[in-house]
Design a protein around this motif. Structure first.
Motif, PDB file in Angstrom:
ATOM      1  N   PHE A  69       0.844  -1.196   0.000  1.00 39.14           N
ATOM      2  CA  PHE A  69       0.000   0.000   0.000  1.00 39.14           C
ATOM      3  C   PHE A  69       0.884   1.252   0.000  1.00 39.14           C
ATOM      4  N   SER A  70       1.904   1.256   0.835  1.00 43.44           N
ATOM      5  CA  SER A  70       2.807   2.400   0.956  1.00 43.44           C
ATOM      6  C   SER A  70       3.562   2.643  -0.349  1.00 43.44           C
ATOM      7  N   GLU A  71       3.960   1.557  -1.018  1.00 40.25           N
ATOM      8  CA  GLU A  71       4.668   1.691  -2.290  1.00 40.25           C
ATOM      9  C   GLU A  71       3.781   2.360  -3.342  1.00 40.25           C
ATOM     10  N   CYS A  72       2.500   1.989  -3.380  1.00 40.91           N
ATOM     11  CA  CYS A  72       1.574   2.610  -4.333  1.00 40.91           C
ATOM     12  C   CYS A  72       1.397   4.104  -4.044  1.00 40.91           C
ATOM     13  N   ILE A  73       1.282   4.442  -2.765  1.00 33.01           N
ATOM     14  CA  ILE A  73       1.148   5.854  -2.385  1.00 33.01           C
ATOM     15  C   ILE A  73       2.399   6.630  -2.780  1.00 33.01           C
ATOM     16  N   ASP A  74       3.574   6.033  -2.570  1.00 36.43           N
ATOM     17  CA  ASP A  74       4.823   6.693  -2.943  1.00 36.43           C
ATOM     18  C   ASP A  74       4.900   6.929  -4.451  1.00 36.43           C
TER      19      ASP A  74
ATOM     20  N   SER B 193     -12.983   9.662   5.113  1.00 32.35           N
ATOM     21  CA  SER B 193     -14.031  10.659   5.308  1.00 32.35           C
ATOM     22  C   SER B 193     -14.423  10.776   6.775  1.00 32.35           C
ATOM     23  N   LYS B 194     -14.052   9.782   7.571  1.00 28.64           N
ATOM     24  CA  LYS B 194     -14.306   9.799   9.012  1.00 28.64           C
ATOM     25  C   LYS B 194     -12.974   9.747   9.754  1.00 28.64           C
ATOM     26  N   ILE B 195     -13.047   9.861  11.069  1.00 28.06           N
ATOM     27  CA  ILE B 195     -11.824   9.777  11.875  1.00 28.06           C
ATOM     28  C   ILE B 195     -11.267   8.361  11.760  1.00 28.06           C
ATOM     29  N   ASN B 196     -10.121   8.247  11.181  1.00 30.99           N
ATOM     30  CA  ASN B 196      -9.477   6.948  10.974  1.00 30.99           C
ATOM     31  C   ASN B 196      -7.979   7.146  11.109  1.00 30.99           C
ATOM     32  N   ASN B 197      -7.411   6.575  12.159  1.00 28.09           N
ATOM     33  CA  ASN B 197      -5.986   6.763  12.441  1.00 28.09           C
ATOM     34  C   ASN B 197      -5.152   5.524  12.124  1.00 28.09           C
ATOM     35  N   SER B 198      -5.671   4.663  11.264  1.00 31.25           N
ATOM     36  CA  SER B 198      -4.868   3.515  10.846  1.00 31.25           C
ATOM     37  C   SER B 198      -3.663   4.017  10.058  1.00 31.25           C
ATOM     38  N   ARG B 199      -2.601   3.239  10.015  1.00 34.64           N
ATOM     39  CA  ARG B 199      -1.404   3.703   9.317  1.00 34.64           C
ATOM     40  C   ARG B 199      -1.646   3.822   7.814  1.00 34.64           C
ATOM     41  N   ARG B 200      -2.563   3.017   7.284  1.00 36.04           N
ATOM     42  CA  ARG B 200      -2.898   3.151   5.864  1.00 36.04           C
ATOM     43  C   ARG B 200      -3.610   4.482   5.608  1.00 36.04           C
ATOM     44  N   ALA B 201      -4.579   4.808   6.455  1.00 38.48           N
ATOM     45  CA  ALA B 201      -5.314   6.066   6.289  1.00 38.48           C
ATOM     46  C   ALA B 201      -4.385   7.261   6.454  1.00 38.48           C
ATOM     47  N   LEU B 202      -3.488   7.195   7.432  1.00 38.72           N
ATOM     48  CA  LEU B 202      -2.555   8.299   7.659  1.00 38.72           C
ATOM     49  C   LEU B 202      -1.608   8.482   6.476  1.00 38.72           C
ATOM     50  N   LYS B 203      -1.207   7.363   5.853  1.00 35.36           N
ATOM     51  CA  LYS B 203      -0.331   7.437   4.681  1.00 35.36           C
ATOM     52  C   LYS B 203      -1.049   8.122   3.517  1.00 35.36           C
ATOM     53  N   LEU B 204      -2.320   7.786   3.321  1.00 35.61           N
ATOM     54  CA  LEU B 204      -3.096   8.392   2.240  1.00 35.61           C
ATOM     55  C   LEU B 204      -3.335   9.876   2.513  1.00 35.61           C
ATOM     56  N   LYS B 205      -3.668  10.201   3.762  1.00 32.01           N
ATOM     57  CA  LYS B 205      -3.882  11.610   4.117  1.00 32.01           C
ATOM     58  C   LYS B 205      -2.600  12.425   3.951  1.00 32.01           C
TER      59      LYS B 205
END
Length: 361
Positions: free
Chosen positions: A136-141, A167-179
């Motif tokens: 997931f992180s590689e795709c974001i990069d 769209s909601k409060i989500n502090n998962s590492r995937r969500a934080l990477k996308l944000k």
């Protein structure tokens, strides 16, 4: 769609098997110009089917085995899965250029508009197998690299299934990477409500988005009432104002200038190549790119670097054009043509005393 059209209508849709969406494409034919697809479930050798879905659309895509050994994958899987693609109305085919950037979860095209647009269809990894954060992180990069590469020259629109709710409060590492991608690239996203439907028919999360960086006004929407939609995702739509280039401008923009190697700054060229090469080597060693993709990206890097470092000559653009034509010259030329015609009609007499040979201009 007509090149005179003032709006560009773009749809993003996780179709869950492109072989089942022919009725959907036909239903949307007069409502959209470009469709960003995710999860088409085609293998690499089946991507030609994208051009056969509808006579009004053609497309370009990547499969889960693009650049990989197809035989190994077929042994492990009875059908294709994943994959991304972009379909566009055939009437604008001359304005579309496929871009090789991104892995097999990212498909890009460039639109030759007065203000060019880079469109990206993205399908990020699922949360299975320990949330696949590294993939997931590689795709974001890679999306970050694409944004950095084109943000100064293009309007950017990334549409797709990001498999993560922001769209909601989500502090998962995937969500934080996308944000972080959205924040660092100064991009925007519109929230329109749930886009994913569970097996009970309940709308439970919003994971499909348009992430964009554009100077033009736009409007986005969520399509919830398309009867021919058999996927468990709602399509989302964005509409942008557009102005297509004239045909001659497209031809001019596609002309590749000849590199004047005697004018290339060799030191600058070598330094840029030295900075870019390690990244390509790393991707190849880590099997992030196929050999074919790495070769294509290397050739593009060499070409672009040479253009940057060469002093291209402008052929006479600033020369003064003298206006030598005048009424006397025009009249004399006209009389000369008449005399020649009369002499020719008289079987071209050679007698120097012939009246037609003595005609005064």
């Amino acid at each position: 769609m007509s090149p005179q059209q003032s709006e560009l209508r773009i749809l993003s849709f996780n179709c869950k098997n492109v072989k089942t969406i022919a009725p959907f494409i036909e239903n949307m034919r007069n409502q959209v110009d470009i469709i960003l697809l995710q999860e088409h479930w085609l293998f690499d050798h089946e991507l030609n089917l994208l051009d056969e879905l509808n006579s009004h659309f053609c497309g370009k895509g990547k499969s889960i085995n693009s650049g990989k050994n197809t035989c190994d994958l077929l042994i492990k899987s009875v059908r294709g899965y994943g994959g991304v693609a972009i379909l566009w109305d055939r009437s604008i085919d001359q304005y579309v250029k496929s871009i090789i950037d991104g892995n097999n979860r990212i498909q890009c095209i460039e639109l030759a508009l007065k203000n060019p647009i880079l469109l990206v269809s993205a399908y990020l990894p699922t949360k299975a197998e320990n949330d696949k954060f590294e993939e997931f992180s590689e795709c974001i990069d890679q999306l970050f690299e694409i944004t950095q590469k084109y943000e100064l020259t293009h309007n950017l629109v990334i549409g797709g299934d990001f498999i993560e709710e922001i769209s909601k409060i989500n502090n998962s590492r995937r969500a934080l990477k996308l944000k972080k991608l959205i924040d660092e690239c100064n991009m925007k996203v519109d929230f329109k409500g749930p886009t994913f439907i569970n097996v009970k028919g309940e709308e439970i999360s919003e994971i499909d988005y348009f992430i964009y960086k554009t100077e033009v006004t736009h409007k986005t929407s969520r399509l919830t009432d398309v009867a021919s939609n058999v996927s468990d995702h709602h399509p989302i739509k964005i509409t942008l104002p557009c102005k297509f280039l004239k045909k001659e401008d497209i031809l001019e923009s596609n002309v590749q200038p000849r590199i004047r190697w005697d004018k290339v700054d060799i030191n600058k060229y070598s330094n840029i190549i030295a900075q870019e090469t390690p990244m390509l080597k790393e991707k190849l060693q880590n099997q992030q790119n196929s050999i074919t993709t790495t070769i294509e990206q290397t050739m593009e890097m060499l070409s672009n670097t040479a253009k940057k470092c060469s002093a291209q000559k402008t052929y006479g653009k600033n020369k003064l054009k003298l206006k030598l034509w005048n009424p006397e010259i025009k009249h004399t030329l006209h009389q000369n043509k008449i005399a020649y015609k009369n002499w020719k009609n008289a079987d071209r007499p050679n007698d120097p005393e012939h009246p037609l040979k003595e005609t005064e201009l």
